[in-house]
Design a protein around this motif. Structure first.
Motif, PDB file in Angstrom:
ATOM      1  N   ASP A   7      46.390  48.078  76.670  1.00  8.99           N
ATOM      2  CA  ASP A   7      45.377  49.059  76.283  1.00  8.99           C
ATOM      3  C   ASP A   7      45.331  49.309  74.792  1.00  8.99           C
ATOM      4  O   ASP A   7      44.552  50.147  74.344  1.00  8.99           O
ATOM      5  N   ASN A  14      38.950  53.944  70.921  1.00  7.12           N
ATOM      6  CA  ASN A  14      38.592  55.274  71.413  1.00  7.12           C
ATOM      7  C   ASN A  14      39.218  56.354  70.562  1.00  7.12           C
ATOM      8  O   ASN A  14      39.999  57.155  71.019  1.00  7.12           O
ATOM      9  N   TYR A  15      38.850  56.360  69.315  1.00  7.69           N
ATOM     10  CA  TYR A  15      39.414  57.334  68.405  1.00  7.69           C
ATOM     11  C   TYR A  15      39.252  58.747  68.942  1.00  7.69           C
ATOM     12  O   TYR A  15      40.158  59.554  68.939  1.00  7.69           O
ATOM     13  N   HIS A  17      39.146  59.939  71.749  1.00  8.88           N
ATOM     14  CA  HIS A  17      39.887  60.368  72.921  1.00  8.88           C
ATOM     15  C   HIS A  17      41.373  60.137  72.799  1.00  8.88           C
ATOM     16  O   HIS A  17      42.130  60.677  73.558  1.00  8.88           O
ATOM     17  N   GLU A  18      41.768  59.337  71.837  1.00 14.95           N
ATOM     18  CA  GLU A  18      43.190  59.038  71.760  1.00 14.95           C
ATOM     19  C   GLU A  18      43.871  59.723  70.578  1.00 14.95           C
ATOM     20  O   GLU A  18      44.969  60.204  70.700  1.00 14.95           O
ATOM     21  N   ALA A  19      43.219  59.743  69.431  1.00 11.62           N
ATOM     22  CA  ALA A  19      43.887  60.288  68.256  1.00 11.62           C
ATOM     23  C   ALA A  19      44.188  61.759  68.461  1.00 11.62           C
ATOM     24  O   ALA A  19      45.230  62.256  68.090  1.00 11.62           O
ATOM     25  N   HIS A  28      52.359  65.641  72.387  1.00  8.20           N
ATOM     26  CA  HIS A  28      53.316  65.878  71.303  1.00  8.20           C
ATOM     27  C   HIS A  28      54.055  67.192  71.483  1.00  8.20           C
ATOM     28  O   HIS A  28      54.754  67.624  70.585  1.00  8.20           O
TER      29      HIS A  28
ATOM     30  N   MET B   1      53.315  60.917  77.773  1.00 11.13           N
ATOM     31  CA  MET B   1      52.827  59.535  77.831  1.00 11.13           C
ATOM     32  C   MET B   1      51.730  59.443  78.883  1.00 11.13           C
ATOM     33  O   MET B   1      51.953  59.749  80.054  1.00 11.13           O
ATOM     34  N   SER B   2      50.591  59.056  78.507  1.00  8.86           N
ATOM     35  CA  SER B   2      49.543  58.906  79.501  1.00  8.86           C
ATOM     36  C   SER B   2      49.618  57.493  80.081  1.00  8.86           C
ATOM     37  O   SER B   2      49.937  56.537  79.379  1.00  8.86           O
ATOM     38  N   SER B   4      48.166  54.035  81.989  1.00  7.40           N
ATOM     39  CA  SER B   4      46.970  53.243  81.690  1.00  7.40           C
ATOM     40  C   SER B   4      45.796  53.721  82.529  1.00  7.40           C
ATOM     41  O   SER B   4      44.649  53.680  82.089  1.00  7.40           O
ATOM     42  N   LYS B   7      44.138  56.389  80.749  1.00  9.84           N
ATOM     43  CA  LYS B   7      43.370  55.925  79.598  1.00  9.84           C
ATOM     44  C   LYS B   7      42.006  55.417  80.023  1.00  9.84           C
ATOM     45  O   LYS B   7      41.014  55.610  79.343  1.00  9.84           O
ATOM     46  N   ILE B   8      42.003  54.768  81.170  1.00  8.99           N
ATOM     47  CA  ILE B   8      40.713  54.265  81.639  1.00  8.99           C
ATOM     48  C   ILE B   8      39.802  55.433  81.977  1.00  8.99           C
ATOM     49  O   ILE B   8      38.622  55.440  81.653  1.00  8.99           O
ATOM     50  N   THR B  10      39.850  58.359  80.628  1.00 11.20           N
ATOM     51  CA  THR B  10      39.324  59.002  79.430  1.00 11.20           C
ATOM     52  C   THR B  10      38.274  58.128  78.766  1.00 11.20           C
ATOM     53  O   THR B  10      37.337  58.626  78.182  1.00 11.20           O
ATOM     54  N   SER B  11      38.445  56.806  78.880  1.00 14.87           N
ATOM     55  CA  SER B  11      37.493  55.956  78.177  1.00 14.87           C
ATOM     56  C   SER B  11      36.117  56.032  78.817  1.00 14.87           C
ATOM     57  O   SER B  11      35.117  55.771  78.165  1.00 14.87           O
ATOM     58  N   HIS B  13      34.696  58.651  79.508  1.00 14.68           N
ATOM     59  CA  HIS B  13      34.006  59.772  78.880  1.00 14.68           C
ATOM     60  C   HIS B  13      33.205  59.325  77.669  1.00 14.68           C
ATOM     61  O   HIS B  13      32.359  60.041  77.176  1.00 14.68           O
ATOM     62  N   ASP B  14      33.529  58.133  77.176  1.00 18.06           N
ATOM     63  CA  ASP B  14      32.932  57.664  75.947  1.00 18.06           C
ATOM     64  C   ASP B  14      31.410  57.681  76.009  1.00 18.06           C
ATOM     65  O   ASP B  14      30.743  58.042  75.051  1.00 18.06           O
ATOM     66  N   LYS B  17      28.945  61.283  75.281  1.00 13.52           N
ATOM     67  CA  LYS B  17      29.381  62.042  74.113  1.00 13.52           C
ATOM     68  C   LYS B  17      28.763  63.438  74.139  1.00 13.52           C
ATOM     69  O   LYS B  17      27.567  63.587  74.388  1.00 13.52           O
ATOM     70  N   ALA B 111      42.233  62.067  62.191  1.00 13.25           N
ATOM     71  CA  ALA B 111      42.444  62.720  63.481  1.00 13.25           C
ATOM     72  C   ALA B 111      41.326  63.727  63.738  1.00 13.25           C
ATOM     73  O   ALA B 111      40.587  64.096  62.833  1.00 13.25           O
ATOM     74  N   LYS B 189      52.595  62.022  64.044  1.00 12.96           N
ATOM     75  CA  LYS B 189      52.185  61.517  65.355  1.00 12.96           C
ATOM     76  C   LYS B 189      50.690  61.258  65.499  1.00 12.96           C
ATOM     77  O   LYS B 189      50.276  60.647  66.481  1.00 12.96           O
ATOM     78  N   MET B 190      49.871  61.765  64.606  1.00 11.22           N
ATOM     79  CA  MET B 190      48.433  61.745  64.867  1.00 11.22           C
ATOM     80  C   MET B 190      47.659  60.827  63.939  1.00 11.22           C
ATOM     81  O   MET B 190      46.432  60.872  63.926  1.00 11.22           O
ATOM     82  N   PRO B 193      45.489  54.680  64.372  1.00 18.07           N
ATOM     83  CA  PRO B 193      46.423  53.598  64.689  1.00 18.07           C
ATOM     84  C   PRO B 193      46.650  52.625  63.527  1.00 18.07           C
ATOM     85  O   PRO B 193      47.740  52.091  63.392  1.00 18.07           O
ATOM     86  N   ASP B 194      45.644  52.388  62.694  1.00 17.28           N
ATOM     87  CA  ASP B 194      45.815  51.401  61.619  1.00 17.28           C
ATOM     88  C   ASP B 194      46.634  51.929  60.455  1.00 17.28           C
ATOM     89  O   ASP B 194      47.020  51.167  59.575  1.00 17.28           O
TER      90      ASP B 194
END
Lengths: 204, 561
Positions: A7, A14-15, A17-19, A28, B1-2, B4, B7-8, B10-11, B13-14, B17, B111, B189-190, B193-194
């Motif tokens: 994933d 999915n910024y 929803h994840e960040a 956290h 920890m969520s 997988s 995660k699906i 939540t995705s 919901h994309d 918006k 964030a 933590k927030m 990702p990059d």
């Protein structure tokens, strides 16, 4: 953790929803609780440091005429509090098996043991020859044990709130029981502080 | 920890918006959990307290224009001196740092909000409550033992004012601890990702160091104040020598927090300067890692220097040597920063606007404060100037010349992002000129007064010091007036200022990728980490402000090839 590698791409995309966000974002809260406990431990460190400075700087310690502290009740209290940590851990083990009634049983016992500790401390305060203002040692004794007792009280309230919330079978589950873990780590913290305090105030 | 599966879920919901919510003005007066609202709340509240603290300072300077107590009674002077210090530190500089941290950190790291938004709002609302509580002590006679509240003085003067002071500091301290938990968690933590920890903006590094200090230092102050409170109310004698206690223990506990507090008050502004200078000099920051790690080094060293405030408190010689050495070592990481900033603007294409003026003004004044800091760090010199106006000059150069100038640099820099409108440049320059002149006129002569032996914290002084004191007083009036152009500028620009657009400074940190003011959910499209935070020097003239991030990215990567 194995599946999460799959994933990763979704996580980056999915910024929203994840960040950060409302549902399913990384949790956290435990990290925050640990930070809080680091801060709280510094309060005790301050008290302990002050106590140790008094102890080393004063020519006579405890000051002359200080009555000996009774050890029986505090030793029982120490045994009760230390063992309550193990009892409480059974509760967490239970909820990890999705056993809510087990959680309620073990946490109930822990709360009772906390109450026994507080009653024991109350008994000790009530029967002690020391007054708050008798001398510097007495003041330190009441400030340190009192501040710790306040923490035990908060801990008992946390455990009771876990019990209250677990009335509904769905509130805590093996996958989601942050409240249980937070109460437990706090209780262990209070326990460790007591052991240090007991050695400093009663034994040294 | 969520898992997988979550995660699906939540995705999905994309697709749906949420409708964009609009910001209402009422949001700023309620328990709002949006970090941007909280940031503005902190900044405006702190600025209101700055007025109170400044007014008290003007009363003090007016009193000190003459050697006799002709304006206020000496006792009242002690009270406003205590309140001035407490307000400026706990209700102005520390919350102002939290203001920038709240507004900027989530935007800078891409964030949506802080890690614990509700906790964040709780932390904010404790601040005005603590502040108003402190103000209420004017009804019973405020504390008069100075912001340090050393016993036994604090045990004998203004008992109820002192107790209110303690309660209010406990509330404000708790507020900063809750804030610091939020900052550390958010920064660690927030991040998007990059963004690894070495590509986050330096302001985040400085807030990480600041929050660590708050977390480790403030609880010890709380412990000291709780014991002081017992002495005051319950008649114990932890710090009262009359009952067998030891006031030196209070000093140790107090300074264990309050020396790090100096860094709590200046590190966020180091961070602001590290953001402002590269943007307006159009150059990459010099020594990113050096600046980042030196913040951590300052934080660590800051925890082991506290007794340099106690060289004249009967501290044994070997201990004085230790604290003198550690204190002087702090000059190394601080010097690394100053040299890095200077190297950053060296040879840059400097745009000397208001933000940059305050930025370079900061470097010059902080340098003076830092150098006099090394002077007072040395035991023989400190014994001579302890408790004189030399110390007053030193810490005002650090806290006003340092923190407050950088704070204004930050306001001029991020005002367009906060409000969507530019501040007026001319009035900004007038503000800077008046501040710089007024500040130096007020505090530079105090070095001389201190070396000549004029004691601080008293309303009376020897007649020989009067002429220099008059200069200081006149300077302080200029400093007071200097705030007016700023206030007018802000009030006018909020409504009538030129529209800023999303990136008026053509800056690279992520907060400039979103609209100004930022949307409620911070970024309407996902932020793209398309450059390090300070990679200036690409031909930014080419980048059209209205072009999309993809187009900008294409231009930059073409440049790189």
């Amino acid at each position: 953790m194995q599946s999460s590698a799959l994933d990763e791409s979704k996580v980056t995309l999915n910024y929203h929803h994840e960040a950060a966000g409302h549902h399913g974002h990384p949790d956290h809260r435990m990290f925050g609780v640990i930070l809080f406990l680091i801060g709280d431990s510094m309060t005790f460190l301050g008290f302990f440091a002050a106590f140790l400075i008094y102890r080393t700087m004063m020519p006579v310690w405890p000051p002359e005429g200080t009555p000996e502290l009774e050890l029986l009740v505090p030793i029982i209290n120490t045994i009760v509090l230390v063992s309550s940590s193990f009892v409480m851990h059974q509760g967490q083990t239970a909820i990890k098996r999705n056993d809510v009634s087990g959680l309620r049983l073990w946490f109930g016992i822990t709360a009772a043991m906390g109450a026994v500790f507080l009653l024991g401390q109350g008994y000790e305060y009530f029967h002690s020859e020391l007054g708050l203002t008798t001398n510097l040692f007495a003041s330190c004794f009441y400030a340190l044990t009192g501040f710790h007792g306040l923490h035990v009280t908060v801990g008992v309230l946390l455990i009771l709130s876990v019990l209250w919330r677990s009335r509904s079978k769905e509130h805590y589950s093996s996958g989601s029981h942050f409240g249980v873990e937070a109460a437990e780590i706090y209780w262990h913290f209070v326990d460790v502080i007591w052991v240090i305090l007991f050695i400093l105030v009663y034994l040294l | 920890m969520s898992t997988s599966a979550e995660k699906i879920v939540t995705s999905t919901h994309d697709g749906q918006k949420a409708e964009h919510k609009q910001r209402k003005w009422q949001d700023y007066f309620t328990f709002n959990t949006d970090h941007k609202v909280i940031g503005i709340q902190y900044l405006v509240t702190a600025f209101l307290f700055y007025f109170v603290g400044g007014a008290l300072a003007e009363v003090m300077r007016t009193e000190l224009a003459t050697p006799e107590p002709d304006l206020v009674q000496p006792e009242f002077y002690n009270q406003i001196m205590t309140m001035h210090g407490t307000i400026m530190l706990f209700l102005w500089i520390i919350p102002a740092g939290a203001a920038f941290a709240n507004f900027l950190i989530p935007l800078m790291i891409g964030a949506e909000d802080m890690a614990f938004p509700r906790l964040n709002a709780v932390a904010y609302w404790m601040f005005p409550i603590g502040g108003i509580l402190l103000m209420s002590s004017f009804f019973v006679g405020p504390a008069q033992a100075g912001w340090t509240s050393y016993p036994p003085l604090s045990l004998v003067a203004s008992k109820w004012g002192q107790e209110i002071w303690i309660l209010s500091i406990l509330i404000l301290g708790t507020s900063t601890i809750l804030g610091s938990i939020n900052f550390i968690t958010t920064i660690l933590k927030m991040r998007m990702p990059d963004m690894d920890i070495h590509s986050m903006p330096l302001f985040c590094w400085s807030m990480l160091a600041t929050s660590g200090l708050i977390l480790l230092g403030t609880p010890v102050l709380a412990a000291a104040l709780i014991l002081l409170s017992f002495d005051l109310i319950a008649g114990t004698s932890f710090f009262n020598p009359a009952g067998g206690g030891d006031p030196i223990v209070y000093q140790h506990m107090f300074w264990f927090y309050s020396h790090p507090a100096v860094y709590i008050m200046v590190l966020p502004f180091f961070g602001i300067i590290s953001e402002v200078l590269p943007v307006h000099a159009r150059k990459p920051i010099f020594g990113y890692r050096a600046i980042a790690y030196s913040s951590l080094a300052i934080a660590f060293l800051g925890l082991i220097v506290w007794a340099h405030h106690m060289f004249t408190s009967g501290t044994p010689g070997w201990l004085r040597m230790f604290f003198m050495a550690t204190t002087m070592v702090i000059a190394v990481p601080t010097g690394i920063k100053v040299f890095s900033w200077t190297a950053t603007i060296w040879g840059g294409k400097i745009n000397l606007n208001s933000a940059m003026l305050f930025g370079v003004g900061f470097i010059s004044l902080f340098l003076i404060g830092g150098l006099s800091g090394i002077m007072v760090a040395s035991v023989p010199f400190d014994i001579h100037v302890h408790d004189t106006y030399f110390v007053v000059a030193h810490f005002h150069y650090v806290l006003f010349g340092g923190s407050v100038l950088a704070l204004f640099a930050g306001i001029y820099h991020w005002f367009p992002k906060m409000t969507g409108r530019m501040l007026n440049e001319t009035w900004g320059r007038i503000h800077f000129a008046l501040t710089y002149i007024g500040f130096n006129l007020t505090f530079l002569p105090m070095h001389q007064l201190g070396i000549q032996g004029m004691n601080r914290r008293v309303a009376l002084y020897d007649a020989q010091f009067q002429s220099v004191n008059m200069i200081c007083t006149i300077g302080s009036y200029i400093l007071a007036v200097s705030t007016l152009p700023f206030v007018v500028n802000v009030l006018w620009s909020v409504f009538k200022g030129e529209k800023a657009g999303r990136n008026p400074w053509r800056a690279l940190t992520l907060e400039w990728q979103t609209s100004s003011p930022p949307a409620i959910e911070n970024f309407e499209e996902e932020p793209v980490l398309w450059a390090g935070p300070y990679e200036y020097g690409v031909d930014t003239e080419m980048i059209d402000e209205d072009s999309s991030i993809e187009e900008m990215l294409a231009e930059v990567s073409a440049e790189a090839k």
